[in-house]
Design an enzyme around this catalytic site. Structure first.
Site, PDB file in Angstrom:
ATOM      1  N   ASP A 158       0.842  -1.201   0.000  1.00  0.00           N
ATOM      2  CA  ASP A 158       0.000   0.000   0.000  1.00  0.00           C
ATOM      3  C   ASP A 158       0.880   1.254   0.000  1.00  0.00           C
ATOM      4  OD1 ASP A 158      -2.488  -1.626   0.565  1.00  0.00           O
ATOM      5  OD2 ASP A 158      -1.256  -2.114   2.297  1.00  0.00           O
ATOM      6  N   HIS A 186      -4.679  -3.447   6.235  1.00  0.00           N
ATOM      7  CA  HIS A 186      -4.464  -3.677   4.799  1.00  0.00           C
ATOM      8  C   HIS A 186      -5.824  -4.073   4.209  1.00  0.00           C
ATOM      9  CE1 HIS A 186      -2.887  -4.971   0.991  1.00  0.00           C
ATOM     10  NE2 HIS A 186      -3.310  -6.200   1.188  1.00  0.00           N
TER      11      HIS A 186
HETATM   12  P1  NAD Z   1      -1.954 -18.480  -4.550  1.00  0.00           P
HETATM   13  O1  NAD Z   1      -3.283 -19.147  -4.410  1.00  0.00           O
HETATM   14  O2  NAD Z   1      -1.353 -18.335  -5.891  1.00  0.00           O
HETATM   15  O3  NAD Z   1      -0.888 -19.237  -3.640  1.00  0.00           O
HETATM   16  C1  NAD Z   1      -1.136 -19.556  -2.315  1.00  0.00           C
HETATM   17  C2  NAD Z   1      -0.329 -20.801  -2.001  1.00  0.00           C
HETATM   18  O4  NAD Z   1      -0.438 -21.043  -0.598  1.00  0.00           O
HETATM   19  C3  NAD Z   1      -0.843 -22.065  -2.712  1.00  0.00           C
HETATM   20  O5  NAD Z   1       0.226 -22.673  -3.428  1.00  0.00           O
HETATM   21  C4  NAD Z   1      -1.331 -22.959  -1.572  1.00  0.00           C
HETATM   22  O6  NAD Z   1      -1.125 -24.337  -1.814  1.00  0.00           O
HETATM   23  C5  NAD Z   1      -0.465 -22.439  -0.421  1.00  0.00           C
HETATM   24  N1  NAD Z   1      -0.991 -22.740   0.925  1.00  0.00           N
HETATM   25  C6  NAD Z   1      -2.284 -22.772   1.340  1.00  0.00           C
HETATM   26  N2  NAD Z   1      -2.348 -23.139   2.623  1.00  0.00           N
HETATM   27  C7  NAD Z   1      -1.078 -23.311   3.049  1.00  0.00           C
HETATM   28  C8  NAD Z   1      -0.499 -23.710   4.278  1.00  0.00           C
HETATM   29  N3  NAD Z   1      -1.253 -23.984   5.347  1.00  0.00           N
HETATM   30  N4  NAD Z   1       0.849 -23.783   4.363  1.00  0.00           N
HETATM   31  C9  NAD Z   1       1.620 -23.526   3.290  1.00  0.00           C
HETATM   32  N5  NAD Z   1       1.129 -23.162   2.084  1.00  0.00           N
HETATM   33  C10 NAD Z   1      -0.205 -23.059   1.972  1.00  0.00           C
HETATM   34  O7  NAD Z   1      -2.082 -17.066  -3.810  1.00  0.00           O
HETATM   35  P2  NAD Z   1      -1.120 -15.783  -3.951  1.00  0.00           P
HETATM   36  O8  NAD Z   1      -1.609 -14.952  -5.062  1.00  0.00           O
HETATM   37  O9  NAD Z   1       0.294 -16.221  -3.913  1.00  0.00           O
HETATM   38  O10 NAD Z   1      -1.503 -14.997  -2.603  1.00  0.00           O
HETATM   39  C11 NAD Z   1      -1.194 -15.518  -1.341  1.00  0.00           C
HETATM   40  C12 NAD Z   1      -1.846 -14.658  -0.251  1.00  0.00           C
HETATM   41  O11 NAD Z   1      -1.261 -13.360  -0.224  1.00  0.00           O
HETATM   42  C13 NAD Z   1      -3.359 -14.421  -0.452  1.00  0.00           C
HETATM   43  O12 NAD Z   1      -4.007 -14.526   0.811  1.00  0.00           O
HETATM   44  C14 NAD Z   1      -3.414 -13.005  -0.976  1.00  0.00           C
HETATM   45  O13 NAD Z   1      -4.657 -12.392  -0.726  1.00  0.00           O
HETATM   46  C15 NAD Z   1      -2.311 -12.373  -0.164  1.00  0.00           C
HETATM   47  N6  NAD Z   1      -1.769 -11.094  -0.645  1.00  0.00           N
HETATM   48  C16 NAD Z   1      -1.447 -10.157   0.285  1.00  0.00           C
HETATM   49  C17 NAD Z   1      -0.909  -8.931  -0.096  1.00  0.00           C
HETATM   50  C18 NAD Z   1      -0.550  -7.866   0.912  1.00  0.00           C
HETATM   51  O14 NAD Z   1      -0.251  -6.740   0.498  1.00  0.00           O
HETATM   52  N7  NAD Z   1      -0.553  -8.125   2.201  1.00  0.00           N
HETATM   53  C19 NAD Z   1      -0.708  -8.685  -1.458  1.00  0.00           C
HETATM   54  C20 NAD Z   1      -1.038  -9.667  -2.398  1.00  0.00           C
HETATM   55  C21 NAD Z   1      -1.585 -10.878  -1.972  1.00  0.00           C
HETATM   56  C1  LMR Z   2      -3.490  -6.617  -2.701  1.00  0.00           C
HETATM   57  O1  LMR Z   2      -3.589  -5.593  -2.014  1.00  0.00           O
HETATM   58  O2  LMR Z   2      -3.200  -6.585  -3.914  1.00  0.00           O
HETATM   59  C2  LMR Z   2      -3.700  -7.956  -2.046  1.00  0.00           C
HETATM   60  O3  LMR Z   2      -4.038  -7.814  -0.697  1.00  0.00           O
HETATM   61  C3  LMR Z   2      -4.659  -8.810  -2.780  1.00  0.00           C
HETATM   62  C4  LMR Z   2      -6.087  -8.326  -2.588  1.00  0.00           C
HETATM   63  O4  LMR Z   2      -6.944  -9.158  -2.259  1.00  0.00           O
HETATM   64  O5  LMR Z   2      -6.338  -7.143  -2.773  1.00  0.00           O
END
Ligand code: NAD
Ligand code: LMR
Length: 326
Positions: A158, A186
């Site tokens: 962010d 967030h």
């Molecule tokens: P994705 O679905 O591509 O990958 C997630 C992975 O996590 C999968 O491979 C799954 O098998 C694995 N997983 C699920 N449970 C698990 C566990 N208990 N232990 C280990 N691995 C496990 O998702 P992504 O696009 O990589 O996003 C991951 C997370 O990050 C999501 O929750 C998304 O919303 C979040 N995210 C946060 C931010 C932020 O700014 N904080 C930004 C982008 C995404």
């Molecule tokens: C983001 O900010 O891009 C991530 O937290 C993914 C989402 O769900 O917005």
């Protein structure tokens, strides 16, 4: 003598963010020049094979600082003796969902991972990326004996989004913009605050176009995650990985003189944020510790927005208390 490798555990290693993140860590971007890393990839059993495939590609990339790669489906083994835990593994939201809608699906992942982190190295640093990141970090921290100040959640994405929007608006490079703050959660309630923002060291406060601020900048940054999902068809990945790299790099190597960044850390009650909530603040980092920037005057405009986001965090805490996760 060769430096000892730093153990870095990445959960969700076979996911979208994992795929972007691992190669940057192996290239040495996480900790700094010359620091060797040993990667530990944690996945659920069904995704271990895909993580092993990524490990093959990491080997094929011949990264000079990469000491080795281990793949696990067991959190206790993956976190044993680790120095940095990047908790990415969780479900992303899809179109039309808010991040809090993921609380029930993802919250359960972070309780056992908090417990497993008890086996980590004494200096462990934890960054929760998986959504809803702040409350997942609260769950992990509440279920762990690791000191609370080692648990953080990611609002650096962010923060970087806010820098990008400001650089575009003012026709400057991101490096010329300083002192931006993300407060709170967030989520869409977050408050991107430019009250103290400077460009080339000069405050922009009094000159800011108020209608741009309230009608464009604040909602654009706060809802950028949804915009990415809408346009890209999947949640942010490479920018999220870049922000995770920035967060840990800053935590380990410190903030620039005269600037601060944003990170969600366990509140000590500063700025009226209830103690114990994992909330985003303006922070500096030095000697491997984040500290909240103190003494900023908070206007009524800012107070109202900070309170709204913090109230959402209070509600999320109540929800996970009801689920027995904290
Ligand atoms: P994705 O679905 O591509 O990958 C997630 C992975 O996590 C999968 O491979 C799954 O098998 C694995 N997983 C699920 N449970 C698990 C566990 N208990 N232990 C280990 N691995 C496990 O998702 P992504 O696009 O990589 O996003 C991951 C997370 O990050 C999501 O929750 C998304 O919303 C979040 N995210 C946060 C931010 C932020 O700014 N904080 C930004 C982008 C995404
Ligand atoms: C983001 O900010 O891009 C991530 O937290 C993914 C989402 O769900 O917005």
């Amino acid at each position: 003598m060769a430096p000892t490798p730093v153990n870095v555990t990445v959960t969700g290693a076979a996911g979208q963010i994992g795929y972007a993140l691992l190669f940057r860590i192996a290239a040495g971007d996480l900790l700094g020049e010359g620091v060797p890393v040993r990667l530990r990839l944690l996945e659920i059993p069904q995704a271990v094979k895909a993580a092993e495939g990524t490990a093959l590609e990491l080997n094929d990339s011949a990264f000079e600082l990469l000491d080795g790669i281990d793949v696990y489906d067991d959190a206790a083994q993956a976190f044993d003796g680790t120095n940095v835990g990047l908790l990415v593994g969780a479900k992303p939201r899809s179109k039309g969902m808010e991040r809090a809608d993921l609380l029930e699906a993802n919250g359960g992942i972070f309780k056992p991972q908090g417990e497993a982190l008890n086996g980590a190295a004494d200096d462990v640093k934890v960054l929760v990326v998986g959504n809803p990141a702040n409350t997942n970090a609260l769950i992990a921290q509440s279920n762990s004996d690791v000191p609370a100040d080692r648990f953080t959640a990611m609002t650096r994405l962010d923060h970087n989004r806010a820098l990008g929007q400001l650089a575009t608006k003012y026709g400057v490079r991101v490096g010329q913009v300083s002192k931006v703050t993300i407060w709170g959660n967030h989520s869409a309630t977050q408050y991107p605050d430019v009250t103290y923002t400077e460009i080339d060291g000069k405050p922009i406060g009094s000159e800011v176009d108020r209608s741009w601020l309230t009608e464009e900048f604040i909602p654009r940054v706060a809802k950028r995650g949804a915009e990415i999902i809408e346009v890209r068809g999947a949640s942010s990945a490479a920018s999220a990985a870049a922000a995770a790299i920035d967060h840990v790099h800053t935590w380990v190597n410190g903030t620039r003189e005269g600037d601060w960044t944003s990170a969600a850390i366990v509140s000590d009650g500063s700025y009226g944020v209830p103690e114990g909530l994992v909330s985003s603040f303006p922070v500096t980092a030095s000697n491997g510790k984040f500290e909240i920037v103190q003494g900023l005057e908070i206007s009524d405009f800012s107070r109202e927005r900070i309170d709204a986001s913090v109230n959402e965090l209070v509600e999320e805490r109540e929800a996970v208390q009801k689920l027995g996760l904290v």
